[in-house]
Design an enzyme around this catalytic site. Structure first.
Site, short mmCIF file in Angstrom:
data_model
loop_
_atom_site.label_atom_id
_atom_site.label_comp_id
_atom_site.label_asym_id
_atom_site.label_seq_id
_atom_site.Cartn_x
_atom_site.Cartn_y
_atom_site.Cartn_z
N GLU A 76 0.83 -1.20 0.00
CA GLU A 76 0.00 0.00 0.00
C GLU A 76 0.86 1.25 0.00
O GLU A 76 1.59 1.51 0.97
CB GLU A 76 -0.86 -0.04 1.27
CG GLU A 76 -1.81 1.11 1.42
CD GLU A 76 -2.70 0.95 2.65
OE1 GLU A 76 -2.28 0.27 3.61
OE2 GLU A 76 -3.80 1.50 2.63
N GLU A 111 3.33 9.18 7.21
CA GLU A 111 3.41 7.86 7.86
C GLU A 111 4.73 7.15 7.60
O GLU A 111 5.18 6.35 8.41
CB GLU A 111 2.25 6.97 7.40
CG GLU A 111 0.91 7.48 7.86
CD GLU A 111 -0.20 6.45 7.77
OE1 GLU A 111 0.08 5.25 7.76
OE2 GLU A 111 -1.36 6.88 7.69
N ASP A 135 -5.31 3.24 -1.54
CA ASP A 135 -6.16 3.74 -0.45
C ASP A 135 -6.48 5.21 -0.78
O ASP A 135 -5.56 6.03 -0.91
CB ASP A 135 -5.38 3.60 0.87
CG ASP A 135 -6.15 4.07 2.10
OD1 ASP A 135 -6.90 5.06 2.00
OD2 ASP A 135 -5.97 3.46 3.17
N HIS A 195 -4.79 8.05 1.30
CA HIS A 195 -3.39 8.35 0.96
C HIS A 195 -3.29 8.98 -0.43
O HIS A 195 -2.49 9.89 -0.66
CB HIS A 195 -2.54 7.08 1.03
CG HIS A 195 -2.55 6.43 2.38
ND1 HIS A 195 -2.03 7.04 3.49
CD2 HIS A 195 -3.05 5.24 2.81
CE1 HIS A 195 -2.19 6.26 4.55
NE2 HIS A 195 -2.81 5.15 4.16
N HIS A 237 -8.72 0.38 -0.64
CA HIS A 237 -9.28 0.92 0.61
C HIS A 237 -9.99 2.23 0.34
O HIS A 237 -9.47 3.07 -0.41
CB HIS A 237 -8.15 1.23 1.61
CG HIS A 237 -7.68 0.04 2.39
ND1 HIS A 237 -6.54 0.06 3.16
CD2 HIS A 237 -8.21 -1.20 2.54
CE1 HIS A 237 -6.38 -1.13 3.74
NE2 HIS A 237 -7.38 -1.91 3.37
N ARG A 294 -10.53 11.19 6.27
CA ARG A 294 -10.44 9.81 6.80
C ARG A 294 -11.69 9.39 7.58
O ARG A 294 -11.66 8.43 8.35
CB ARG A 294 -9.17 9.56 7.62
CG ARG A 294 -8.67 8.16 7.31
CD ARG A 294 -7.32 7.78 7.79
NE ARG A 294 -6.85 6.66 6.98
CZ ARG A 294 -5.73 6.00 7.15
NH1 ARG A 294 -4.91 6.32 8.12
NH2 ARG A 294 -5.40 5.01 6.36
N GLU A 350 -11.88 1.60 5.29
CA GLU A 350 -10.91 1.73 6.38
C GLU A 350 -10.93 3.20 6.80
O GLU A 350 -10.30 4.04 6.18
CB GLU A 350 -9.50 1.33 5.91
CG GLU A 350 -8.49 1.39 7.04
CD GLU A 350 -7.06 1.26 6.54
OE1 GLU A 350 -6.34 0.40 7.05
OE2 GLU A 350 -6.68 2.01 5.63
C1 LER Z 1 -3.36 0.83 6.41
O1 LER Z 1 -4.17 0.22 5.46
C2 LER Z 1 -3.22 2.28 6.15
O2 LER Z 1 -3.88 2.85 5.31
C3 LER Z 1 -2.24 3.03 6.90
O3 LER Z 1 -2.63 4.35 7.09
C4 LER Z 1 -1.68 2.37 8.11
O4 LER Z 1 -0.81 3.18 8.76
MN MN Z 2 -5.24 1.70 4.02
#
Ligand code: LER
Ligand code: MN
Length: 271
Positions: free
Chosen positions: A152, A158, A185, A188, A211, A217, A246
């Site tokens: 991912e 992060e 995701d 992100h 995701h 978020r 998520e």
């Molecule tokens: C996990 O799927 C994710 O998106 C991250 O932000 C985990 O730190």
């Molecule tokens: Mn994620």
């Protein structure tokens, strides 16, 4: 569109998981809200009774598309890119230990933060070398089981390693394994991609998993992402996997999960 949602098998620090704590109760609610699948976040598969997990999900008619592994970093500091060889070995070993469960459930294994962050004093290049080696090792060991790994891209706050789809695709080239692809995701992507839809298109059949969270978020529908356009683009790539929620448990876990699925199903019905 098949929808799932992340549920942690145990209490966890990571905040963007709406449901954690009582796994069985969480999964029953997920089925009740109309989700098709559940994505368990598992720190250590040795703490999970595989038969019990399988019975639970199948009794509720749910599928497990993928297993999250990031808590092994969040709670134990395991990392593919640590400067300590013992930690790198333990991280690889932990990811390998997910493979039998993943094979049993026909799920893929997610490589999120277990790749870690470049430690002070180590070059980014060296971290990338460790990352490539670790993924190659996991992918080779799992090849005959049919289990796939999805890395991912994560935002810059992060980790320093692999923020974008373009960097993820470069990594795929370097690893060179058929059972290795990406998990995209939207949270992100909203931070790192110049244009979310263009990045989805560029990833094509290397999108193994997806995701969803909105720009803040929270659950889809609570921020400013255009999920109609994003999911249409995803489907145009030929993606037939799960779209997995998520997001933060806000305003509370149950409301978030219910509103998330309601928003996505509404968009789907509008076509
Ligand atoms: C996990 O799927 C994710 O998106 C991250 O932000 C985990 O730190
Ligand atoms: Mn994620």
């Amino acid at each position: 569109m098949r929808l799932s949602i992340v549920v942690s098998t145990h209490a966890a620090e990571f905040q963007a998981v709406a449901l954690k704590g009582d796994f069985a109760a969480g999964v029953a609610k997920v089925a009740n809200w109309g989700y098709d699948g559940v994505e368990p976040a598992i720190r250590d598969p040795s703490l999970v009774d595989a038969a019990e997990l399988e019975d639970l999900v199948s009794s509720l008619g749910l599928v497990v598309p993928a297993i999250g592994t990031g808590q092994a970093w969040g709670e134990e500091g395991l990392s593919f890119t640590s400067d300590d060889p013992a930690v790198r070995t333990a991280a690889i070993q932990r990811v390998r230990s997910h493979v039998p469960l993943a094979a049993r459930l026909d799920a893929m294994v997610i490589l999120g933060l277990i790749r870690g962050i470049t430690p002070e004093g180590q070059s980014h290049e060296r971290s990338m070398d460790f990352l490539v080696e670790a993924i190659r090792e996991c992918a080779a060991l799992a090849a005959e089981t049919g289990v796939r790994f999805a890395l991912e891209p994560l935002n810059r706050y992060e980790t320093d390693l692999v923020h974008t789809v373009a960097e993820g695709l470069d990594l795929i080239e370097r690893v060179g394994a058929e059972n290795f692809g990406l998990l995209l995701d939207t949270f992100h992507m909203n931070i790192e991609e110049p244009e979310i839809e263009a990045s989805i298109r560029s990833c094509g059949d290397r999108i193994f998993h997806f995701h969803v969270a909105d720009s803040n978020r929270w659950h889809p529908g609570a921020g400013h992402l255009d999920f109609g356009s994003i999911l249409e683009t995803l489907s145009a790539t030929g993606y037939e996997g799960f779209v997995s929620g998520e997001f933060m448990p806000l305003p509370d876990a149950d409301t978030a999960a219910e509103r998330g699925i309601a928003h996505l199903r509404h968009l789907e019905a509008k076509g």
